[in-house]
Design an enzyme around this catalytic site. Sequence first.
Site, short mmCIF file in Angstrom:
data_model
loop_
_atom_site.label_atom_id
_atom_site.label_comp_id
_atom_site.label_asym_id
_atom_site.label_seq_id
_atom_site.Cartn_x
_atom_site.Cartn_y
_atom_site.Cartn_z
N ARG A 75 63.82 -18.89 19.66
CA ARG A 75 63.75 -18.92 21.12
C ARG A 75 64.80 -19.83 21.75
NH1 ARG A 75 61.92 -15.46 19.19
NH2 ARG A 75 59.81 -14.63 19.22
N CYS A 129 54.70 -15.42 26.44
CA CYS A 129 54.06 -16.53 25.72
C CYS A 129 54.37 -17.85 26.41
CB CYS A 129 54.52 -16.56 24.27
SG CYS A 129 53.85 -15.22 23.27
N GLU A 177 57.34 -22.57 25.77
CA GLU A 177 58.36 -21.53 25.61
C GLU A 177 58.80 -21.04 26.98
OE1 GLU A 177 58.54 -17.03 23.79
OE2 GLU A 177 57.67 -18.60 22.56
#
Length: 300
Positions: free
Chosen positions: A167, A222, A293
């Site tokens: 990520r 998320c 995130e």
Amino acid sequence: MALVIEKGPTLRERTTLRLGGRTLAEVGARTDADWDELPKALERLGGRPLVLGWGSNILACDGELPLVVVNPPAPVGPAPVGTREGAIVVRVGASVRLPLLLAWTASKGLAGLEGLAGIPGTVGGAVAMNAGSYGCEVGQCLSRVKLFSPSTGVGWIESDLFTCAYRSFAVLGPAARDSFRVILEVEFTLMVGSPELLRKVMKECLARKTATQPVRAASAGCVFRNPAPGVSAGRLMDQAGLKGRSLGGMAFSELHANFLVNTGQGRSEHALELMDIARRVVREKFGHELETEVEVVGCS
């Protein structure tokens, strides 16, 4: 030519989580040369830049925000631009929607990105977060990136000047010193495959997401990163009893605990408080620290 500067939008209207207050201004460029004016424009406007595509990974705070929305150029491509060791190089603008790119690659029989089916957002946002799903990540196929940075201006960087990790997308070299960058275009190296098989894989990925994630809710994907390899943040939150936990107009999804959803007129203060609760509960029960995130912007 010059930068196009317009009234700042309300981020509640420009993010999929439907949160966020009024920004100072919105800035865009018509040509590559126009981007050189951006640092001085930001200084005049008195705000921090927020490069905004589809707004699908943003949790913006309410109120008056010291932010200037920066728009990547209008959508360009996708289009094949060459070959590399038997693979096809595809160039696409950062503001192209990721689902549109995947539909195009499937129709052309170009494989490598099909596991990303069901992820919203734009190509630029997917690169900036190294979006991934079901073992497929953007960085696996990413070969070149065209970006603007205050130090280097507009230019292409090869794969030896950026890194992709879980990520994250990081730039190396002179541009690494800059506080922000704007992704303008990217190139992917994709293998030749079967259109029928690619469509089948994408359909299966989308069906799996629809069954396990609130894909039609007002969400930003998320909220937390997985805290360790093989350790799912969502599973920890589920085991901690956070699924369905709500506060005001915000809640952790009943379908997937790691998805924060706006159930109506949600407010950022409630979203942030729920996130704090999740961090504390998971830390106390399992000893894992949850890191965000989702990108939290405009909060003091």
